[in-house]
Design a protein around this motif. Structure first.
Motif, PDB file in Angstrom:
ATOM      1  N   LEU A   1      -6.756  14.353 -11.735  1.00 36.47           N
ATOM      2  CA  LEU A   1      -7.523  13.627 -10.722  1.00 36.47           C
ATOM      3  C   LEU A   1      -6.884  13.672  -9.340  1.00 36.47           C
ATOM      4  CD1 LEU A   1      -8.894  10.550 -12.596  1.00 36.47           C
ATOM      5  CD2 LEU A   1     -10.155  12.363 -11.517  1.00 36.47           C
TER       6      LEU A   1
ATOM      7  N   ALA B   1       1.989   1.762  -3.444  1.00 34.44           N
ATOM      8  CA  ALA B   1       0.848   2.186  -4.259  1.00 34.44           C
ATOM      9  C   ALA B   1       0.610   3.678  -4.086  1.00 34.44           C
ATOM     10  CB  ALA B   1      -0.396   1.393  -3.861  1.00 34.44           C
TER      11      ALA B   1
ATOM     12  N   ASP C   1       3.324   5.671  -5.973  1.00 29.40           N
ATOM     13  CA  ASP C   1       3.324   5.676  -7.432  1.00 29.40           C
ATOM     14  C   ASP C   1       2.067   6.258  -8.048  1.00 29.40           C
ATOM     15  OD1 ASP C   1       5.811   4.659  -7.418  1.00 29.40           O
ATOM     16  OD2 ASP C   1       5.266   2.622  -7.971  1.00 29.40           O
ATOM     17  N   SER C   2       0.914   6.057  -7.445  1.00 34.20           N
ATOM     18  CA  SER C   2      -0.314   6.618  -7.998  1.00 34.20           C
ATOM     19  C   SER C   2      -1.401   6.626  -6.933  1.00 34.20           C
ATOM     20  CB  SER C   2      -0.771   5.800  -9.206  1.00 34.20           C
ATOM     21  OG  SER C   2      -2.068   6.200  -9.578  1.00 34.20           O
TER      22      SER C   2
ATOM     23  N   ILE D   1      -4.262   7.950  -7.048  1.00 38.19           N
ATOM     24  CA  ILE D   1      -5.609   7.768  -7.583  1.00 38.19           C
ATOM     25  C   ILE D   1      -5.928   6.282  -7.758  1.00 38.19           C
ATOM     26  CG2 ILE D   1      -5.010   7.986 -10.047  1.00 38.19           C
ATOM     27  CD1 ILE D   1      -7.895   9.760  -8.440  1.00 38.19           C
ATOM     28  N   SER D   2      -4.963   5.505  -8.280  1.00 39.23           N
ATOM     29  CA  SER D   2      -5.329   4.112  -8.476  1.00 39.23           C
ATOM     30  C   SER D   2      -5.170   3.331  -7.175  1.00 39.23           C
ATOM     31  CB  SER D   2      -4.562   3.482  -9.630  1.00 39.23           C
ATOM     32  OG  SER D   2      -3.223   3.331  -9.340  1.00 39.23           O
ATOM     33  N   ALA D   3      -4.353   3.832  -6.245  1.00 36.01           N
ATOM     34  CA  ALA D   3      -4.315   3.196  -4.927  1.00 36.01           C
ATOM     35  C   ALA D   3      -5.716   3.241  -4.325  1.00 36.01           C
ATOM     36  CB  ALA D   3      -3.322   3.919  -4.020  1.00 36.01           C
ATOM     37  N   GLN D   4      -6.342   4.423  -4.459  1.00 37.10           N
ATOM     38  CA  GLN D   4      -7.693   4.598  -3.942  1.00 37.10           C
ATOM     39  C   GLN D   4      -8.680   3.655  -4.636  1.00 37.10           C
ATOM     40  OE1 GLN D   4      -9.046   8.654  -4.360  1.00 37.10           O
ATOM     41  NE2 GLN D   4      -8.698   8.891  -2.176  1.00 37.10           N
ATOM     42  N   ALA D   5      -8.516   3.530  -5.943  1.00 35.54           N
ATOM     43  CA  ALA D   5      -9.428   2.677  -6.699  1.00 35.54           C
ATOM     44  C   ALA D   5      -9.241   1.207  -6.363  1.00 35.54           C
ATOM     45  CB  ALA D   5      -9.231   2.901  -8.198  1.00 35.54           C
ATOM     46  N   MET D   6      -8.118   0.855  -5.709  1.00 32.17           N
ATOM     47  CA  MET D   6      -7.894  -0.532  -5.292  1.00 32.17           C
ATOM     48  C   MET D   6      -8.284  -0.721  -3.830  1.00 32.17           C
ATOM     49  SD  MET D   6      -6.888  -2.338  -7.746  1.00 32.17           S
ATOM     50  CE  MET D   6      -7.667  -1.420  -9.041  1.00 32.17           C
ATOM     51  N   GLY D   7      -8.829   0.319  -3.209  1.00 35.15           N
ATOM     52  CA  GLY D   7      -9.295   0.179  -1.837  1.00 35.15           C
ATOM     53  C   GLY D   7      -8.288   0.595  -0.784  1.00 35.15           C
ATOM     54  N   VAL D   8      -7.194   1.251  -1.214  1.00 36.03           N
ATOM     55  CA  VAL D   8      -6.221   1.728  -0.230  1.00 36.03           C
ATOM     56  C   VAL D   8      -6.701   3.075   0.310  1.00 36.03           C
ATOM     57  CG1 VAL D   8      -3.843   2.486   0.125  1.00 36.03           C
ATOM     58  CG2 VAL D   8      -4.319   0.566  -1.403  1.00 36.03           C
ATOM     59  N   ASN D   9      -6.805   3.182   1.626  1.00 39.55           N
ATOM     60  CA  ASN D   9      -7.179   4.450   2.242  1.00 39.55           C
ATOM     61  C   ASN D   9      -5.926   5.325   2.286  1.00 39.55           C
ATOM     62  OD1 ASN D   9      -7.847   6.556   3.901  1.00 39.55           O
ATOM     63  ND2 ASN D   9      -9.010   5.296   5.338  1.00 39.55           N
TER      64      ASN D   9
ATOM     65  N   HIS E   1      -5.794  -5.912  -2.130  1.00 37.57           N
ATOM     66  CA  HIS E   1      -5.793  -5.123  -0.890  1.00 37.57           C
ATOM     67  C   HIS E   1      -7.094  -5.263  -0.095  1.00 37.57           C
ATOM     68  CE1 HIS E   1      -3.984  -2.000   1.598  1.00 37.57           C
ATOM     69  NE2 HIS E   1      -5.183  -1.497   1.742  1.00 37.57           N
TER      70      HIS E   1
ATOM     71  N   PHE F   1       1.393   1.069 -10.684  1.00 35.85           N
ATOM     72  CA  PHE F   1       2.443   1.476  -9.754  1.00 35.85           C
ATOM     73  C   PHE F   1       3.751   1.182 -10.458  1.00 35.85           C
ATOM     74  CE2 PHE F   1      -1.206  -0.226  -7.282  1.00 35.85           C
ATOM     75  CZ  PHE F   1      -1.759   1.023  -7.055  1.00 35.85           C
ATOM     76  N   HIS F   2       4.310   2.197 -11.131  1.00 37.93           N
ATOM     77  CA  HIS F   2       5.341   1.929 -12.133  1.00 37.93           C
ATOM     78  C   HIS F   2       6.691   1.554 -11.571  1.00 37.93           C
ATOM     79  CE1 HIS F   2       5.138   6.265 -11.360  1.00 37.93           C
ATOM     80  NE2 HIS F   2       6.437   6.182 -11.367  1.00 37.93           N
TER      81      HIS F   2
ATOM     82  N   ARG G   1     -11.692  -1.170 -11.236  1.00 46.27           N
ATOM     83  CA  ARG G   1     -11.659  -0.397 -12.462  1.00 46.27           C
ATOM     84  C   ARG G   1     -10.262  -0.300 -13.058  1.00 46.27           C
ATOM     85  NH1 ARG G   1     -12.516   5.876 -12.193  1.00 46.27           N
ATOM     86  NH2 ARG G   1     -11.480   5.622 -14.192  1.00 46.27           N
TER      87      ARG G   1
ATOM     88  N   PHE H   1     -14.737   9.599  -7.237  1.00 45.53           N
ATOM     89  CA  PHE H   1     -13.755  10.678  -7.320  1.00 45.53           C
ATOM     90  C   PHE H   1     -14.480  12.012  -7.453  1.00 45.53           C
ATOM     91  CE2 PHE H   1     -10.743   7.457  -9.444  1.00 45.53           C
ATOM     92  CZ  PHE H   1     -10.447   6.911  -8.213  1.00 45.53           C
TER      93      PHE H   1
ATOM     94  N   GLU I   1      -2.895   3.716 -14.932  1.00 38.36           N
ATOM     95  CA  GLU I   1      -2.390   4.192 -13.644  1.00 38.36           C
ATOM     96  C   GLU I   1      -1.839   3.009 -12.868  1.00 38.36           C
ATOM     97  OE1 GLU I   1      -2.216   7.152 -12.116  1.00 38.36           O
ATOM     98  OE2 GLU I   1      -3.257   8.443 -13.543  1.00 38.36           O
TER      99      GLU I   1
ATOM    100  N   ALA J   1       0.840  -1.197   0.000  1.00 36.68           N
ATOM    101  CA  ALA J   1       0.000   0.000   0.000  1.00 36.68           C
ATOM    102  C   ALA J   1       0.879   1.252   0.000  1.00 36.68           C
ATOM    103  CB  ALA J   1      -0.931  -0.002   1.215  1.00 36.68           C
TER     104      ALA J   1
ATOM    105  N   PHE K   1      -7.924   2.457 -15.802  1.00 41.03           N
ATOM    106  CA  PHE K   1      -7.917   3.871 -16.164  1.00 41.03           C
ATOM    107  C   PHE K   1      -7.576   4.052 -17.634  1.00 41.03           C
ATOM    108  CE2 PHE K   1      -7.338   3.701 -11.674  1.00 41.03           C
ATOM    109  CZ  PHE K   1      -8.004   4.806 -11.194  1.00 41.03           C
TER     110      PHE K   1
ATOM    111  N   PRO L   1     -14.205  -0.066  -3.697  1.00 42.72           N
ATOM    112  CA  PRO L   1     -13.742  -1.410  -4.091  1.00 42.72           C
ATOM    113  C   PRO L   1     -14.268  -2.504  -3.165  1.00 42.72           C
ATOM    114  CG  PRO L   1     -11.925   0.136  -4.150  1.00 42.72           C
ATOM    115  CD  PRO L   1     -13.077   0.864  -3.535  1.00 42.72           C
TER     116      PRO L   1
ATOM    117  N   ARG M   1      -4.824  -6.390 -12.508  1.00 40.90           N
ATOM    118  CA  ARG M   1      -4.889  -5.839 -11.165  1.00 40.90           C
ATOM    119  C   ARG M   1      -6.349  -5.687 -10.718  1.00 40.90           C
ATOM    120  NH1 ARG M   1      -2.602   0.046 -10.183  1.00 40.90           N
ATOM    121  NH2 ARG M   1      -4.430   0.476 -11.431  1.00 40.90           N
TER     122      ARG M   1
ATOM    123  N   HIS N   1     -12.159   5.106  -1.258  1.00 35.35           N
ATOM    124  CA  HIS N   1     -11.432   3.863  -0.991  1.00 35.35           C
ATOM    125  C   HIS N   1     -12.333   2.748  -0.482  1.00 35.35           C
ATOM    126  CE1 HIS N   1     -11.442   4.230   3.410  1.00 35.35           C
ATOM    127  NE2 HIS N   1     -11.400   5.525   3.184  1.00 35.35           N
TER     128      HIS N   1
END
Lengths: 360, 262
Positions: free
Chosen positions: A359, A203, A206-207, A209-217, B104, B90-91, B82, B52, B88, A200, B84, B76, B164, B73
């Motif tokens: 975003l 996450a 690195d991003s 916005i997508s951390a949030q979309a994966m459920g990371v607070n 997660h 984690f590079h 989703r 968002f 997006e 987390a 993007f 999910p 993912r 958060h």
């Protein structure tokens, strides 16, 4: 080059990827344990100093390297760790309890400060935390009833289960004590990295916005990262103050934060090894400098030389080796492993694709 | 009852109405596509579902639960995953780590246990690893398992992002332009995967896509948007030949000539 034929998920989860890596680190540990037999007490003290810097650096590395949040306020947390540990020891709390509790207190205070501070991004967060570091200096002076202000405090001797450890009488025990803390912190750090929380962190770095979309607070994760980071740095600060013998508000001024940040950048952001390599640089550079100036003209001290050289090194690293010393080592290793097939561009950073900034 | 329901949702940015009184419902097991010209508000609808953005009026419910009451958060946790439009990922992390972040929402252990790496953490990690391995098998990502995202080609990144989202075992998958920037073969693969995801994994798919070929092949139902409002809704063929849709894409002349959106 070693190839792994994996047959078990545990091979991805455990600490060392194969027997060879394990034996390398085991050898390193044996070397670290045998060090007091090999070098004299002066250099052992220097080694202890390196390890203390490494602990503080690991703390900042967790926040900056792993979670991507810059902090220039970590000197304040080193001070908090140090003062709280020493005050508890003076109140006859056993050392082990006082030391660990100092870490917990620093962590909790760090997390509380993080809640408003981490709403800021990038350079604004750096400025806010820098203000905290400068403020800490004044707070120590203001609280002179407890901290003795500018006069500073003497570090009490460490009483470890009835066994007294002082820097001058038992440097070997001091070294082992620090080594034990280093091992504990490194193990916890590694464990976090291979668990959901560590992922987390990455996450969020690195991003968001997508951390949030994966459920990371995101807010909570950043706060936890700041808390753990401060706790580790607080332990480092406590050891640093105890090792120095005496400390006051000047010991933990904001320049310490900048040195800490420089250390992890030079060592290699995002790598545990980076904290250790950076610690070696930061602990030995002053000695190397004074030896060199001795060569050219005895007794002539050049004011500002140390910070000047630090600055130049930092700029050179950012320009030519952003991955730090550990990154350089990775490149050399890859070159040797693939010889003669390594290509010059293998580590060239690719331009990233357009990112959705709006975003944020 | 539909799985996902938007009821007269309106979103305004200052004077600009991004989504205008939009109602739609996605049934369980469907593959549903949102189409429309650039700036029609398709991705904005996704961002509304992901929380968002918060709509000015209207309601969004998922399986009877009010999505608008959730923080971004928490969405999910309902079972909505989703991707993007501009990838997006984690590079700095490897493909495996990226997919594991998808797990997660299924974590069970706390911070202290993780720090000490208690046996419960190890057991949980094995579970996550197994779930991720299933996704790797489905999407043929084996060669890239330990590669860092930063060095991967665009097409693979696109697939990793799909992976993912799948790793979180969602009930509803939101795909934002799954085929944009992909080669013909990669688009083919994407089509089969979407089919597999629906048939074998029982996941409902809502996607935004410009490639009408792909939409025609995989979607049951299509909704065309223009300027944030609904133009037409129906099967892919119905929407493609709808006069208003042709007008929005090709202009009024094309309607009189009997054009069709390709």
């Amino acid at each position: 080059m070693r190839f792994h034929f994996k047959t078990d998920y545990d091979q991805d989860i455990r600490l060392f990827e194969d027997g060879w890596t394990f034996s390398l680190y085991a050898a390193l540990l044996v070397l670290a344990l045998a060090l007091p037999l090999m070098i004299d007490p002066f250099f052992l003290g220097e080694a202890t100093n390196v390890l203390i810097w490494a602990i503080a650096g690991l703390g900042l590395m967790l926040l900056t390297g792993q979670t991507g949040q810059v902090s220039l306020g970590h000197s304040a947390f080193m001070a908090l760790g140090c003062y709280s540990c020493v005050l508890m020891m003076e109140a006859n709390v056993p050392f082990v309890v006082a030391f660990l509790l100092a870490g917990v207190i620093t962590g909790v205070v760090g997390a509380l400060i993080a809640i408003p501070a981490l709403k800021l991004h990038g350079v604004y967060l750096a400025i806010a935390t820098l203000a905290l570091a400068i403020l800490a200096d004044d707070i120590i002076v203001l609280l002179k009833e407890w901290t003795d202000g500018v006069n500073g405090k003497m570090s009490p001797p460490i009483d470890l289960f009835g066994y007294e450890i002082s820097r001058w009488n038992n440097p070997i025990e001091w070294y082992y004590l620090t080594l034990a803390v280093v091992l504990m912190v490194t193990l916890f750090y590694r464990n976090l990295l291979r668990a959901p929380l560590g992922r987390a962190f990455a996450a969020v770095r690195d991003s968001e916005i997508s951390a949030q979309a994966m459920g990371v607070n995101v807010a909570q994760t950043k706060t936890i990262a700041f808390g753990i980071s401060c706790a580790i740095t607080g332990l480092g600060g406590a050891l640093m103050g105890l090792f120095a013998g005496a400390f006051n508000n000047e010991t933990f001024n904001f320049l310490l934060s900048i040195q800490l940040l420089m250390m992890i950048v030079v060592g290699g952001l995002g790598f545990i090894h980076g904290a250790f390599l950076g610690a070696v640089v930061i602990a030995f550079l002053p000695q190397v400098l004074s030896m060199t100036t001795d060569l050219f003209g005895r007794g002539v001290a050049i004011p500002g030389l140390e910070s000047g050289v630090f600055g130049v090194i930092l700029i050179l690293f950012i320009l030519f080796e952003p991955m730090g010393l550990y990154g350089r080592w990775l490149k050399i290793r890859t070159f040797l492993e693939l010889f003669p097939f390594a290509r010059k561009d293998m580590f060239k950073r690719q331009k990233s694709y357009l990112k959705t900034e709006r975003l944020r | 009852m539909s799985l996902l329901e938007l009821d007269s949702v309106t979103l305004k940015f200052g004077g600009l109405t991004a989504v205008n009184n939009l109602s739609m419902s996605v049934e369980e097991g469907q593959v549903f596509a949102l189409v429309g010209p650039n700036g029609a508000g398709k991705s904005t609808v996704f961002n509304l579902i992901s929380r968002f953005y918060t709509p000015v009026t209207g309601s969004i419910t998922f399986d009877g639960k009010d999505v608008l009451k959730m923080a971004p958060h928490e969405v999910p946790n309902l079972g909505i995953a989703r991707t993007f439009q501009n990838i997006e990922l984690f590079h700095q992390a490897t493909v495996l780590q990226n997919l594991l972040v998808g797990r997660h929402r299924h974590r069970k252990t706390n911070m202290i246990a993780q720090m000490l790496h208690l046996p419960s953490v190890r057991a949980e990690e094995r579970e996550h690893r197994h779930a991720v391995e299933e996704v790797i098998d489905l999407l043929d990502l084996q060669p890239y398992r330990n590669s860092r995202i930063a060095g991967l080609p665009y097409g693979v990144r696109k697939v990793v992002e799909l992976g993912r989202a799948l790793a979180s075992k969602p009930r509803l998958l939101l795909l934002d332009e799954p085929a944009s920037g992909l080669s013909v073969e990669e688009t083919q693969n994407m089509r089969w995967w979407i089919d597999d995801i629906r048939r074998h994994m029982g996941i409902t798919v809502l996607m935004v896509e410009h490639d009408m070929g792909l939409v025609g092949k995989v979607c049951d139902r299509v909704l065309a948007l223009a300027d944030g409002a609904k133009l037409a809704e129906g099967t892919p063929a119905e929407v493609q030949s709808h006069p208003k849709v042709i007008e929005a894409y090709l202009g009024t002349n094309a309607v009189s000539k009997g054009g069709k959106v390709a």
